[in-house]
Design a protein around this motif. Structure first.
Motif, short mmCIF file in Angstrom:
data_model
loop_
_atom_site.label_atom_id
_atom_site.label_comp_id
_atom_site.label_asym_id
_atom_site.label_seq_id
_atom_site.Cartn_x
_atom_site.Cartn_y
_atom_site.Cartn_z
N LYS A 179 1.37 -1.03 -0.27
CA LYS A 179 -0.39 -0.06 -0.06
C LYS A 179 0.71 1.19 0.68
N GLN A 180 1.82 1.13 0.76
CA GLN A 180 2.84 2.59 0.73
C GLN A 180 4.10 2.53 0.08
N ASP A 181 3.93 1.32 -1.51
CA ASP A 181 4.84 1.40 -2.33
C ASP A 181 6.23 1.38 -1.82
N GLN A 182 6.46 -0.02 -0.73
CA GLN A 182 7.76 0.11 -0.30
C GLN A 182 8.51 -0.99 -0.59
N ILE A 183 8.27 -2.11 -1.59
CA ILE A 183 8.32 -2.85 -2.18
C ILE A 183 9.91 -2.96 -2.98
N LYS A 184 11.00 -3.19 -2.65
CA LYS A 184 12.38 -3.33 -3.44
C LYS A 184 12.18 -2.94 -4.93
N LYS A 185 11.07 -3.91 -5.30
CA LYS A 185 11.28 -4.10 -6.56
C LYS A 185 10.23 -3.09 -7.24
N GLY A 186 9.01 -2.84 -6.95
CA GLY A 186 9.03 -1.53 -7.52
C GLY A 186 7.49 -1.53 -7.40
N ASN A 187 6.85 -0.36 -7.63
CA ASN A 187 5.06 -0.74 -7.31
C ASN A 187 4.21 -1.95 -7.51
N VAL A 188 3.38 -2.72 -7.01
CA VAL A 188 3.57 -4.36 -6.65
C VAL A 188 2.89 -4.38 -8.27
N LEU A 189 1.59 -3.92 -7.68
CA LEU A 189 -0.24 -3.25 -8.35
C LEU A 189 0.68 -3.14 -9.64
N ALA A 190 0.60 -2.19 -9.81
CA ALA A 190 1.03 -1.71 -11.42
C ALA A 190 1.40 -3.23 -12.16
N VAL A 191 2.77 -3.47 -11.81
CA VAL A 191 3.85 -4.93 -12.59
C VAL A 191 2.39 -5.80 -12.79
N ALA A 192 2.11 -6.24 -11.79
CA ALA A 192 1.19 -7.06 -11.85
C ALA A 192 -0.34 -7.59 -12.46
N GLN A 193 -0.62 -6.02 -12.69
CA GLN A 193 -1.13 -5.66 -13.79
C GLN A 193 -0.94 -5.88 -15.27
N VAL A 194 0.11 -4.82 -15.07
CA VAL A 194 1.11 -5.47 -16.73
C VAL A 194 0.84 -6.86 -16.94
N ALA A 195 1.42 -8.11 -15.89
CA ALA A 195 2.09 -9.67 -15.99
C ALA A 195 0.77 -9.87 -16.24
N GLY A 196 -0.37 -9.83 -15.89
CA GLY A 196 -1.27 -10.51 -15.81
C GLY A 196 -2.32 -10.63 -17.11
N ILE A 197 -2.55 -9.29 -17.70
CA ILE A 197 -2.45 -8.93 -19.02
C ILE A 197 -1.67 -9.97 -19.99
#
Length: 151
Positions: free
Chosen positions: A31-49
Motif C-alpha cells: 500500500k505504501q509502495d515500499q517494496i524494493k522491486k517497485g510498484n507491486v500492483l502496477a507490475v502485476a497488472q501488466v503481467a496479468g494482461i
C-alpha cells in the motif's frame, strides 16, 4: 487441439478471481509502495494482461485467440482472515473476444500470472504468502450461454 471451425463466432467473456494471502506488514508495504522491486500492483497488472495474451503459448492445446479486452484489477483486504496471513490482495480479470471458443483459460492465466507476480515481488518481505482460490466465476457466450458461480 479441438476443431472449432464449425462454430459460429460469438461474443465471449470470462471473469476469473484469485487471492494472495499475506501478513499485515507485507500488505502495508504494498500500500505504501515500499517494496524494493517497485510498484507491486502496477507490475502485476501488466503481467496479468501479458499472461492472458500468452495463454496459447504456455498451455499446449489452447487455441490462439484474438482478445479484444483484458482487465486485471485488485482489491486489498486488511485483517479479514485469521493470523498470521490476515490480509490479502484479491485479483480479478475480465477477458473478452469475438470468436469460436471461450476465454476462460486466458482469464485464469491473467489471475494466475498476476498472483505469481505479487508473490515474486513480495517474497523478500515474507515467504509465507499463499496463492489460493483461483477460479472462473462467470462466463458468457457460445453454446452453453451464460454461467455464473453460485455464491
Amino acid at each position: 487441439m479441438v476443431d472449432v471451425s464449425a462454430k459460429q463466432p460469438t461474443i465471449r467473456l470470462a471473469i476469473a478471481r484469485g487471492r494472495v494471502r499475506m501478513n499485515h506488514e507485507t500488505l502495508t508495504q504494498i500500500k505504501q509502495d515500499q517494496i524494493k522491486k517497485g510498484n507491486v500492483l502496477a507490475v502485476a497488472q501488466v503481467a496479468g494482461i501479458m499472461g492472458a495474451k500468452s495463454c496459447s503459448q504456455i498451455i499446449p492445446l489452447c487455441h490462439p485467440i484474438s482478445i479484444s479486452k483484458v482487465t486485471v484489477s485488485f482489491a486489498l483486504q486488511e485483517g479479514v482472515y485469521p493470523e498470521p496471513l490476515s490480509c490479502a490482495v484479491d485479483i480479478e480479470s475480465q477477458v473478452k473476444c469475438k470468436g469460436e471458443t471461450g476465454v476462460e483459460m486466458e482469464a485464469l492465466s491473467a489471475v494466475s500470472i498476476a498472483a505469481l507476480t505479487v508473490f515474486d515481488m513480495c517474497k523478500a518481505v515474507s515467504k509465507d504468502m499463499r496463492i489460493e482460490n483461483v477460479r472462473v466465476v462467470e462466463k458468457l457466450g457460445g453454446k452453453s450461454g451464460h454461467w455464473k458461480e453460485s455464491e
